[in-house]
Design a protein around this motif. Structure first.
Motif, PDB file in Angstrom:
ATOM      1  N   ARG A 194       0.848  -1.186   0.000  1.00 53.40           N
ATOM      2  CA  ARG A 194       0.000   0.000   0.000  1.00 53.40           C
ATOM      3  C   ARG A 194       0.891   1.246   0.000  1.00 53.40           C
ATOM      4  NH1 ARG A 194      -2.805  -3.030   4.260  1.00 53.40           N
ATOM      5  NH2 ARG A 194      -4.749  -3.899   3.435  1.00 53.40           N
ATOM      6  N   GLN A 196       0.456   4.271  -0.493  1.00 48.54           N
ATOM      7  CA  GLN A 196      -0.078   5.480   0.138  1.00 48.54           C
ATOM      8  C   GLN A 196       0.176   5.511   1.641  1.00 48.54           C
ATOM      9  OE1 GLN A 196      -1.821   3.012  -1.155  1.00 48.54           O
ATOM     10  NE2 GLN A 196      -3.497   2.412   0.222  1.00 48.54           N
ATOM     11  N   GLU A 197       0.542   4.372   2.222  1.00 48.66           N
ATOM     12  CA  GLU A 197       0.803   4.313   3.670  1.00 48.66           C
ATOM     13  C   GLU A 197       2.282   4.513   4.003  1.00 48.66           C
ATOM     14  OE1 GLU A 197      -0.728   0.665   5.192  1.00 48.66           O
ATOM     15  OE2 GLU A 197      -2.809   1.107   4.600  1.00 48.66           O
ATOM     16  N   ASP A 200       6.981   8.813   0.825  1.00 48.19           N
ATOM     17  CA  ASP A 200       7.238   9.117  -0.575  1.00 48.19           C
ATOM     18  C   ASP A 200       8.758   9.176  -0.764  1.00 48.19           C
ATOM     19  OD1 ASP A 200       7.711  10.564  -3.040  1.00 48.19           O
ATOM     20  OD2 ASP A 200       5.644  11.279  -2.925  1.00 48.19           O
ATOM     21  N   ARG A 230      -1.516  10.284   8.433  1.00 43.85           N
ATOM     22  CA  ARG A 230      -2.282  10.689   7.249  1.00 43.85           C
ATOM     23  C   ARG A 230      -3.566  11.373   7.687  1.00 43.85           C
ATOM     24  NH1 ARG A 230       2.084   9.032   5.676  1.00 43.85           N
ATOM     25  NH2 ARG A 230       2.482   8.004   3.687  1.00 43.85           N
TER      26      ARG A 230
END
Length: 231
Positions: A194, A196-197, A200, A230
């Protein structure tokens, strides 16, 4: 390095992930030497950011001295390349141990050794991209963690040895980062990838750039970076 010269920064593992992001972050202020395993991606990156490509086989550190013989100035070296294969100590054979240690530990040590005269001349920096596994070894991570613990020891020893020469040595410990290597690790763990977890790669690259740009009265020896909350 004079005040009018741009720093020359060598990045290993520049073909993808953190190294690829770092090349883009540094390109406006640095001349780059790019090394990585994917010739096509390196060529595309070079066309975007400029600089030179340095072919290196990290499994054969004995070839490095000849490989770098034609280089000119080198101000900074960022050791970003790495490999990781998980498995219990009971299951991981010597071939995997040897491969991981060669790429993750022996290669950075030897590449540093052969480039040190150039880095000393520039009073430059050596940055090691480590891992949370370089501070804590979890089940199934023995070989990888051992290579990163050793990389931490290498950085600590080098820092003390090279301080009289004006060379600064830093280690960055990223948490899980959205890279192809992380996707591979998650598949070995049997979990879902995942991105997005995770961190970056650009966020890690900016932290490395911050370490390289630190003023002379600030020695950034270690940076730990973890994925933030997040929304």
């Amino acid at each position: 390095m004079t005040a009018t010269q741009r720093p020359v920064t060598l990045i290993t593992g520049a073909a993808g992930g953190i190294g690829h992001a770092l090349a883009r972050v540094l390109a406006p202020q640095h001349d780059l030497i790019l090394s990585g395993r994917d010739d096509g991606r390196l060529a595309t990156l070079q066309a975007e950011v400029g600089g030179a490509v340095l072919p290196l086989d990290l499994t054969r550190p004995e070839t490095f001295e000849a490989a770098v013989a034609g280089l000119g100035r080198v101000t900074n070296v960022v050791h970003n390349a790495g490999v990781g294969d998980l498995g219990a100590v009971a299951d991981v054979g010597h071939a995997i141990w040897t491969h991981i240690l060669a790429v993750n530990t022996v290669a950075p040590a030897e590449l540093t050794r052969v480039l040190l005269p150039r880095v000393r001349d520039e009073r430059g920096r050596v940055v090691f991209v480590n891992s949370g596994a370089g501070r804590t070894a979890n089940p199934g991570w023995g070989a990888y963690a051992a290579s990163k613990f050793a990389l931490r020891a290498l950085a600590d020893a080098l820092r003390a040895e090279e301080a009289p020469h004006g060379v600064r040595v830093g280690t960055v410990y990223p948490g899980r980062t959205a890279t192809p290597m992380q996707s591979h690790v998650r598949s070995q763990e049997g979990g879902e990838y995942r991105p997005q977890e995770y961190l970056d790669p650009v966020s890690v690259a900016r932290a490395i750039a911050f370490m390289l740009a630190a003023p002379d009265d600030a020695d950034l020896t270690e940076l730990m970076i973890r994925p933030g909350p997040r929304p």
